[in-house]
Motif scaffolding. Structure first.
Motif, PDB file in Angstrom:
ATOM      1  N   UNK A  93       7.942  -0.919  -0.294  1.00 13.56           N
ATOM      2  CA  UNK A  93       7.622   0.746  -0.734  1.00 13.56           C
ATOM      3  C   UNK A  93       5.902   0.982  -0.716  1.00 13.56           C
ATOM      4  N   UNK A  94       5.282  -0.082  -1.005  1.00 11.78           N
ATOM      5  CA  UNK A  94       3.595   0.424  -0.355  1.00 11.78           C
ATOM      6  C   UNK A  94       2.772  -0.120   1.103  1.00 11.78           C
ATOM      7  N   UNK A  95       2.710   0.952   2.060  1.00  9.47           N
ATOM      8  CA  UNK A  95       2.222   0.073   3.961  1.00  9.47           C
ATOM      9  C   UNK A  95       0.286  -0.390   3.684  1.00  9.47           C
ATOM     10  N   UNK A  96       0.134   0.584   1.881  1.00  4.39           N
ATOM     11  CA  UNK A  96      -1.236   0.086   2.321  1.00  4.39           C
ATOM     12  C   UNK A  96      -1.892   0.485   0.613  1.00  4.39           C
ATOM     13  N   UNK A  97      -3.043   0.004   0.872  1.00  2.00           N
ATOM     14  CA  UNK A  97      -3.195   0.652  -0.841  1.00  2.00           C
ATOM     15  C   UNK A  97      -4.950   0.167  -0.389  1.00  2.00           C
ATOM     16  N   UNK A  98      -5.741   1.118  -1.494  1.00  2.00           N
ATOM     17  CA  UNK A  98      -7.105   1.186  -1.520  1.00  2.00           C
ATOM     18  C   UNK A  98      -7.792   1.276  -3.470  1.00  2.00           C
ATOM     19  N   UNK A  99      -8.138  -0.081  -3.692  1.00  2.00           N
ATOM     20  CA  UNK A  99      -8.470   0.666  -5.054  1.00  2.00           C
ATOM     21  C   UNK A  99     -10.024   0.687  -4.734  1.00  2.00           C
TER      22      UNK A  99
END
Length: 224
Positions: A93-99
């Motif tokens: 369900x997460x296509x991309x992530x940036x922290x």
């Protein structure tokens, strides 16, 4: 009244009475059909709203792992990046992530293989990250169209760091847009200006955005 006049009146009544019955019946049928048609529209729209609410509930569940990062009772041995990696490793369900940290330096990122984005997503949604950090509230952006449409959400942590998510909306759009109403009608999602959100197959030539904007401004319920 003369007998001939009465006789003529009776003949006219006999001729007109079936016409009145027919007219009344047609009017009743029209109102009944209009009501059934309206109820059909309302039921399909409610189904669409239910689909959106279900999707948003799924989005909300993706934030659960962030509570562990922010918890004052967490163990000092827990590594925040490891928590994020584990939470996103098998999450479709997460296509991309940036922290990113409070200086906007990226700490960690991930991106689905089928999502073709050349630039880092924290640069693409820099304004959204700033908005979330300044307001200290979860901030949602506009749907973005890459190879697949995504919905950006920025989640601010209490220490100034921000986790930026890109959630895929392709399946939701397909589910909504595939629901037909009549021969040409369909369900689609619009913004507060009355324009469809990005990446939906909606013919703009048939869309009355001014009317939709008036509906939103008045805050009234209507059937459109």
């Amino acid at each position: 009244m003369k007998l001939t006049t009465r006789f003529l009146f009776i003949l006219i009544s006999i001729a007109v009475f079936p016409l009145l019955i027919s007219l009344g019946w047609n009017l009743y049928q029209y109102k009944s059909s209009s009501k059934s048609f309206l109820e059909l529209h309302q039921s399909i729209v409610k189904l669409g709203v239910s689909n959106i609410e279900e999707w948003l509930s799924g989005v909300d569940r993706n934030f659960v792992f962030l509570y562990e990062i922010e918890s004052p009772l967490k163990s000092r041995k827990i590594d925040d990046v490891d928590i994020i990696k584990q939470a996103t490793k098998m999450n479709s369900q997460i296509a991309a992530l940036s922290f990113v940290d409070k200086q906007n330096a990226e700490i960690f990122n991930m991106k689905a293989e089928d999502l073709e984005i050349d630039a880092p997503i924290y640069e693409i949604s820099a304004d959204l990250i700033k908005k979330a950090r300044d307001s200290q509230t979860v901030s949602m952006g506009n749907v973005l169209c890459f190879k697949k449409p995504v919905f950006p959400v920025a989640y601010p942590l209490i220490d100034g760091r921000v986790v930026l998510f890109y959630f895929p909306v392709e399946k939701l759009w397909d589910k909504l847009n595939s629901q037909k109403i009549g021969k040409t009608g369909k369900i689609f999602v619009v913004n507060e200006k009355g324009f469809p959100l990005a990446c939906q197959k909606v013919p703009l030539r048939d869309l009355d955005s001014d009317y939709l904007q008036k509906v939103f401004k008045d805050g009234r319920s209507t059937d459109i």
